[in-house]
Write an enzyme that holds these catalytic residues in place. Sequence first.
Site, PDB file in Angstrom:
ATOM      1  N   GLU A 200      -4.159  11.774  12.089  1.00 53.71           N
ATOM      2  CA  GLU A 200      -3.331  11.282  13.186  1.00 53.71           C
ATOM      3  C   GLU A 200      -1.888  11.719  13.053  1.00 53.71           C
ATOM      4  OE1 GLU A 200      -4.283   7.078  12.839  1.00 53.71           O
ATOM      5  OE2 GLU A 200      -2.361   6.683  11.899  1.00 53.71           O
ATOM      6  N   ARG A 297      -9.654 -10.902   9.009  1.00 53.05           N
ATOM      7  CA  ARG A 297      -9.593 -11.973   8.008  1.00 53.05           C
ATOM      8  C   ARG A 297      -8.223 -12.625   8.090  1.00 53.05           C
ATOM      9  NH1 ARG A 297      -6.031  -8.925   4.727  1.00 53.05           N
ATOM     10  NH2 ARG A 297      -6.608  -6.738   4.782  1.00 53.05           N
TER      11      ARG A 297
HETATM   12  P1  ADP Z   1      -2.870  -7.756   3.733  1.00 50.14           P
HETATM   13  O1  ADP Z   1      -3.351  -6.610   4.554  1.00 50.14           O
HETATM   14  O2  ADP Z   1      -3.615  -9.010   3.928  1.00 50.14           O
HETATM   15  O3  ADP Z   1      -1.404  -7.922   3.803  1.00 50.14           O
HETATM   16  P2  ADP Z   1      -2.685  -6.023   1.538  1.00 50.14           P
HETATM   17  O4  ADP Z   1      -2.890  -4.891   2.462  1.00 50.14           O
HETATM   18  O5  ADP Z   1      -1.394  -6.176   0.893  1.00 50.14           O
HETATM   19  O6  ADP Z   1      -3.173  -7.355   2.253  1.00 50.14           O
HETATM   20  O7  ADP Z   1      -3.711  -6.004   0.367  1.00 50.14           O
HETATM   21  C1  ADP Z   1      -4.503  -4.917   0.195  1.00 50.14           C
HETATM   22  C2  ADP Z   1      -5.913  -5.342   0.087  1.00 50.14           C
HETATM   23  O8  ADP Z   1      -6.203  -5.798  -1.234  1.00 50.14           O
HETATM   24  C3  ADP Z   1      -6.180  -6.482   1.013  1.00 50.14           C
HETATM   25  O9  ADP Z   1      -6.801  -5.947   2.121  1.00 50.14           O
HETATM   26  C4  ADP Z   1      -7.116  -7.366   0.259  1.00 50.14           C
HETATM   27  O10 ADP Z   1      -8.415  -7.108   0.702  1.00 50.14           O
HETATM   28  C5  ADP Z   1      -7.031  -6.925  -1.185  1.00 50.14           C
HETATM   29  N1  ADP Z   1      -6.435  -7.980  -2.021  1.00 50.14           N
HETATM   30  C6  ADP Z   1      -5.143  -8.221  -2.192  1.00 50.14           C
HETATM   31  N2  ADP Z   1      -4.955  -9.256  -3.033  1.00 50.14           N
HETATM   32  C7  ADP Z   1      -6.186  -9.674  -3.418  1.00 50.14           C
HETATM   33  C8  ADP Z   1      -6.682 -10.707  -4.275  1.00 50.14           C
HETATM   34  N3  ADP Z   1      -5.882 -11.563  -4.922  1.00 50.14           N
HETATM   35  N4  ADP Z   1      -7.995 -10.828  -4.436  1.00 50.14           N
HETATM   36  C9  ADP Z   1      -8.811 -10.004  -3.813  1.00 50.14           C
HETATM   37  N5  ADP Z   1      -8.424  -9.016  -2.998  1.00 50.14           N
HETATM   38  C10 ADP Z   1      -7.130  -8.850  -2.781  1.00 50.14           C
HETATM   39  P1  ADP Z   2      -4.459   0.260   5.087  1.00 55.40           P
HETATM   40  O1  ADP Z   2      -5.884   0.114   5.443  1.00 55.40           O
HETATM   41  O2  ADP Z   2      -4.259   0.854   3.763  1.00 55.40           O
HETATM   42  O3  ADP Z   2      -3.686  -0.983   5.356  1.00 55.40           O
HETATM   43  P2  ADP Z   2      -3.188   1.343   7.475  1.00 55.40           P
HETATM   44  O4  ADP Z   2      -3.864   2.274   8.396  1.00 55.40           O
HETATM   45  O5  ADP Z   2      -3.068  -0.069   7.892  1.00 55.40           O
HETATM   46  O6  ADP Z   2      -3.947   1.419   6.067  1.00 55.40           O
HETATM   47  O7  ADP Z   2      -1.764   1.929   7.110  1.00 55.40           O
HETATM   48  C1  ADP Z   2      -1.011   1.443   6.023  1.00 55.40           C
HETATM   49  C2  ADP Z   2       0.425   1.918   6.130  1.00 55.40           C
HETATM   50  O8  ADP Z   2       0.518   3.349   6.210  1.00 55.40           O
HETATM   51  C3  ADP Z   2       1.171   1.444   7.343  1.00 55.40           C
HETATM   52  O9  ADP Z   2       1.670   0.139   7.188  1.00 55.40           O
HETATM   53  C4  ADP Z   2       2.277   2.483   7.463  1.00 55.40           C
HETATM   54  O10 ADP Z   2       3.279   2.251   6.517  1.00 55.40           O
HETATM   55  C5  ADP Z   2       1.571   3.748   7.071  1.00 55.40           C
HETATM   56  N1  ADP Z   2       1.029   4.439   8.265  1.00 55.40           N
HETATM   57  C6  ADP Z   2      -0.214   4.317   8.741  1.00 55.40           C
HETATM   58  N2  ADP Z   2      -0.389   5.074   9.829  1.00 55.40           N
HETATM   59  C7  ADP Z   2       0.761   5.731  10.030  1.00 55.40           C
HETATM   60  C8  ADP Z   2       1.216   6.708  10.995  1.00 55.40           C
HETATM   61  N3  ADP Z   2       0.431   7.184  11.944  1.00 55.40           N
HETATM   62  N4  ADP Z   2       2.491   7.149  10.916  1.00 55.40           N
HETATM   63  C9  ADP Z   2       3.305   6.699   9.925  1.00 55.40           C
HETATM   64  N5  ADP Z   2       2.938   5.818   8.994  1.00 55.40           N
HETATM   65  C10 ADP Z   2       1.683   5.319   9.037  1.00 55.40           C
END
Ligand code: ADP
Ligand code: ADP
Length: 667
Positions: A200, A297
Amino acid sequence: MFKKILIANRGEIACRVMTSARRLGIKTVAVYSDADARAKHVDMADEAVRIGPPAVAESYLLGDRIIAAARRSGAQAIHPGYGFLSENPEFVEAVEAAGLVFVGPPASAIRAMGLKDAAKALMARAGVPVVPGYHGERQDAEFLAAEADKIGYPVLIKARAGGGGKGMRLVERPAEFRSALEGAQREGQASFGDPACLIEKYVTQPRHIEIQVFGDGHGNAIHLFERDCSLQRRHQKVIEEAPAPDMPAAVRSAMGQAAVDAARAIGYSGAGTVEFIVDGSGPLREDGFWFMEMNTRLQVEHPVSEAITGLDFVELQLRVASGEALPVRQEDLSIDGWAFEARVYAEDVPKGFLPATGRLDHLRFPEGAEFGPGSVRIDSGVRQGDEISPWYDPMIAKVIVHGPTRAAALNMLSTALEGCQVTGSVTNLEFLGALSRHDGFRRGEVDTGLIARDLDTLVAGAAPSRNVLALAALGGLDLVRERTGDDPWDRLAGWRHWTDAKQYISLEAGDRRIEAQVTGLGKGRFTVDVDGGTVALGVVPLGGNGVRVELEDRQLTADLLREPARVSVFSDGRCYTFGLPDALAEAETDQTGGDTIIAPMPGLVRTVLTETGAAVTKGDPLLVLEAMKMEHTLPAPRDGVVAEVLVAVGDQVTDGTLLLALEPENA
Ligand code: ADP
Ligand code: ADP
Ligand code: MG
């Protein structure tokens, strides 16, 4: 409503769910691995069931065992928390097949959002703006490279099954595309068992803004405004806030509507989050946000939204799961004040944010409350004495603050972080504190690149001042004690009859070794020679670890904590911990040869293991000295005969005191 639920998780989120359940009169069942047998979440629960050894694959990821535990304990529903089984549609189906309720969305909704590519295609069909890119099935490198050219660089490659910032590669130039793709595929395969990727457009200077949604399966879907999670390190959230800085009302309602559309498109029920990537290069625009993914979730950072809406999301989850309709409608909701959350982890920031482990020997949080206005809330799954083990997430706590304005809330965050004290493991507290004082962040100029741009200054810990070193020296020598006891030695701590009451101590800070020399002047006053200068100070214990420090022309308070092998000074909102290289152990190795044993530190003679005239062999234990609440064995410096023992059990000696002498060798 349910009478009893099982929480299929550990740590802070298990504790957080139980807090709400308890308030609602619902009994709770915890599950635990062997590593967690004494964990806080087990203590909090009404009952707890062991599910296996420490490894998550043999415990918290074993759906069947968790379901069996629920049935055995008579729980009616399972709350999955976040992580682990929370987004696993097969688990949801198994829970339902066992006649239990899954506190979360239907399996079909999780499946629809489970893979980033399919989710994007679905959202595009539902009219939700999606980042331009290729989300299709084809995976050959040539084809994907051509798609990247079409999209225009920079592009982002994402493993479609990715999460937690893994499986993602930013590509700036076509020449780098191939190797980046291979990297993302490898990471996707290794971490998620799926190498497929999507391409993307990389949004430059992006902000991460996400919308909290709730559905109830009765046709209602609402949003609970936005959270800004742009403060990230390697695509992982560090500090989150709600609402988002400089969010125009029109953009808020456009994003809210898009999120509700997304939820409706998949028949959503329960709590969910729709994540958008937003163009942060200028003011936020109604056409400047794009769907990134949906997390089906409760999210780690949900408390900031609870704070500004005054709602308990776990309560809402439980009510919806038990069949009730949502008790609030969109028009009932409004934003109250501002909230921040900082994630406190056991991690070594200077070493590249490496996860750390350790026993939390000392753990203090600021006075915590629920999410009322003007409050500090601490969500934590650990207590003092608990272990941060290598098995799980090294989270120590989430510090959540809620203030009337953004500026007030951010000040509260700084202060709350300063009120956290941890020893036994390194933490990211100082980094979070620096972030909370960052000028750009304070102005609300956030984007996902902020931390990386200023990493060096954010990570550079403050060097301890000479005053801090002086305090550490006093603490390390155990000279600051409450003078309440009847024992004259206690009352006279820091005061000696003899004129030259000098004591020496080494403090270890990382690779640095700092020597200090302390002179007691009586009545809690000292001079300390350290770091190339002299500090004159008076120290008054305030009870607990608190001390008032009287300097020449000002007074301040600090906490001073002496533990067996270290001393910590908590001052100015920072925590400075120094190792105390065991002076005695050193003396032991230094005292190879020589005719005498000299007390290497002040202490109490505990045991005398020899007598005048005795033949001894080098290394034989001859005396035991108790110093700083630890016993130290003093060995014979060489083979020989004891000429004289100059002390008796119970004697209090100063460092440098001659304790024992051997007959001269050539006698
Ligand atoms: P969120 O998207 O809820 O803000 P993060 O993206 O920071 O959470 O966390 C990354 C992933 O790691 C989360 O999607 C969650 O599934 C997993 N994770 C984080 N902390 C924990 C934990 N204490 N126990 C199990 N899984 C966790
Ligand atoms: P995850 O499953 O690891 O949470 P996301 O798709 O939610 O992955 O993206 C995590 C982070 O990566 C975003 O919060 C942002 O900082 C960066 N990111 C994702 N997509 C883009 C994009 N198209 N352009 C710039 N940054 C991005
Ligand atoms: Mg995400």
